[in-house]
Design an enzyme around this catalytic site. Sequence first.
Site, PDB file in Angstrom:
ATOM      1  N   GLU A 105      -5.138  -8.505   0.950  1.00 39.03           N
ATOM      2  CA  GLU A 105      -5.762  -8.188   2.162  1.00 39.03           C
ATOM      3  C   GLU A 105      -7.329  -7.952   1.955  1.00 39.03           C
ATOM      4  O   GLU A 105      -7.437  -7.384   1.059  1.00 39.03           O
ATOM      5  CB  GLU A 105      -5.277  -7.015   2.744  1.00 39.03           C
ATOM      6  CG  GLU A 105      -3.722  -7.097   3.462  1.00 39.03           C
ATOM      7  CD  GLU A 105      -3.295  -5.891   4.088  1.00 39.03           C
ATOM      8  OE1 GLU A 105      -4.156  -5.116   4.425  1.00 39.03           O
ATOM      9  OE2 GLU A 105      -1.970  -5.820   3.970  1.00 39.03           O
ATOM     10  N   GLU A 143       0.759  -1.264   0.041  1.00 42.04           N
ATOM     11  CA  GLU A 143      -0.030  -0.132  -0.006  1.00 42.04           C
ATOM     12  C   GLU A 143       0.919   1.275  -0.171  1.00 42.04           C
ATOM     13  O   GLU A 143       0.801   2.077   0.988  1.00 42.04           O
ATOM     14  CB  GLU A 143      -0.966   0.044   1.053  1.00 42.04           C
ATOM     15  CG  GLU A 143      -1.864  -1.110   1.229  1.00 42.04           C
ATOM     16  CD  GLU A 143      -3.026  -0.838   2.199  1.00 42.04           C
ATOM     17  OE1 GLU A 143      -2.971  -0.086   3.412  1.00 42.04           O
ATOM     18  OE2 GLU A 143      -3.875  -1.942   2.326  1.00 42.04           O
TER      19      GLU A 143
HETATM   20  C1  BGP Z   1      -4.139  -2.166   5.662  1.00 42.55           C
HETATM   21  C2  BGP Z   1      -2.657  -2.328   6.184  1.00 42.55           C
HETATM   22  C3  BGP Z   1      -2.474  -3.235   7.304  1.00 42.55           C
HETATM   23  C4  BGP Z   1      -3.509  -3.280   8.372  1.00 42.55           C
HETATM   24  C5  BGP Z   1      -5.103  -2.968   7.511  1.00 42.55           C
HETATM   25  C6  BGP Z   1      -6.072  -2.624   8.599  1.00 42.55           C
HETATM   26  O1  BGP Z   1      -4.262  -0.834   5.284  1.00 42.55           O
HETATM   27  O2  BGP Z   1      -1.930  -2.770   5.078  1.00 42.55           O
HETATM   28  O3  BGP Z   1      -1.286  -2.987   8.010  1.00 42.55           O
HETATM   29  O4  BGP Z   1      -3.383  -2.445   9.438  1.00 42.55           O
HETATM   30  O5  BGP Z   1      -4.887  -2.048   6.734  1.00 42.55           O
HETATM   31  O6  BGP Z   1      -6.224  -1.273   8.884  1.00 42.55           O
HETATM   32  P1  BGP Z   1      -5.867  -0.788  10.411  1.00 42.55           P
HETATM   33  O7  BGP Z   1      -4.871  -1.228  10.960  1.00 42.55           O
HETATM   34  O8  BGP Z   1      -5.864   0.984  10.101  1.00 42.55           O
HETATM   35  O9  BGP Z   1      -7.555  -0.610  10.930  1.00 42.55           O
END
Ligand code: BGP
Length: 458
Positions: A360, A162
């Site tokens: 993801e 990302e």
């Molecule tokens: C994505 C990232 C992760 C993870 C996930 C959940 O953007 O790649 O690292 O953290 O989101 O988001 P958050 O942790 O901000 O709730």
Amino acid sequence: MKYAFPDNFWWGSASSALQTEGAREGETTWDYWFAREPNRFHNGVGPQQTSTFYQNWKTDIQLLKQLNHNSFRTSISWARLIPDGIGEVNPEAVDFYNQVIDELNEQGITPFITLFHFDMPMAMQELGGWENRDVVDAYARYAQICFELFGDRVLHWFTFNEPIVPVEGGYLYDFHYPNVVDFRRAATVAYHTVLAHAKAVQAYRAGHYAGEIGIVLNLTPSYPRSQNPVDVKAAHIADLMFNRSFLDPVLRGEYPADLVALLKSYDQLPACKPEDGFLIAEGKIDLLGVNYYQPRRVKCRDSAVNPQAPFMPEWFFDNYEMPGRKMNPYRGWEIYEPGIYDILVNLRDNYGNPRCFISENGMGVENEQRFIENGQINDHYRIEFISEHLTWLHKGISEGCNCLGYHMWTFIDNWSWCNAYKNRYGFIQLDLETQQRTIKKSGEWFAATALNNSFEKE
Ligand code: BGP
């Protein structure tokens, strides 16, 4: 109805070094920022308090096995491997990553490795981070070192996770260090990240390693409020800024001409060198990881831009709250399952149907303890979330999209940046105090789905 997936479909999950390892060595921007502003992190919990993968990697890999994963993505910490970013390699880090990679392979779980998941070594940030081309070179060296050390056993590499997020967080919207608000600097960071990516791809090609290399992008489809041309234009610009600023360089080897023209007309283009174009063209990937959490809904702006306000993407659109949208209230993100299908169709129709997988997808929920039944979290909402997304993914595949797998965020509840442990995402519940791991219902559901390579749904 039964939804069956193609042979050798990748079932697994994703995580990252900083969010799981603990036992930090080599300072990152997160350690530095947390030491100075702990109040920026939910309940003042910082990057040292993780699920301690550094100690528990062996038993955690057993848990992955129990979840019937055939693949698993995590990242290497640049700061652990090369504490000052550019100098000596830390032999203990090499041992650690060797053990993890070997154990995954031994257990029949294909390791997918990311080189940079938001965790800039502080020593590199002190040089200006991605604003400085020397850091681009240091990253390319780090990437090459990783290929040399682990490339015989890691066959799926990802240069960045990302990459737009550190741009947004660090240089536009104040949720990552260095908390700058400056579009041109943001554009420079994004541009140099693309150069760093391309240099790593170049090094990978030059080394003739056995595997493949790609990148993981969070693609947020931009939906206009209506088909009114002004709404459509707003969505187009949001798409250029947030998706195509990385998608086009890595799949087409060049930036969209209308993005370049737009930034030029507002004097926001980063400084380019004539040879950059050739480098970017060499950054084309073999495999795209798609992170999908939420759509982006936009409309034309309702008000005039304040001429004093800093230049922002929002000069061209307003975010739009669609009536009746389904929300994940804990994270504040809309849940829109068809988005996963729209992404795949866009890749198929406009980008030559690249090899890709969902790297993801997931749902962070607060206070999951309230769902405990007989000692286990019954996260039926997560099972529903996954199966709904999988039906749309299945539709995409049945219509010819080249999607090779589905990875969830994440396997064990982990530390989530500024949200720390507020929202839990795991297949496995983590008791922060005792570090005890307990499989949730969704973990069992996923294990069965992976085993059968299919699931059933009404
Ligand atoms: C994505 C990232 C992760 C993870 C996930 C959940 O953007 O790649 O690292 O953290 O989101 O988001 P958050 O942790 O901000 O709730």
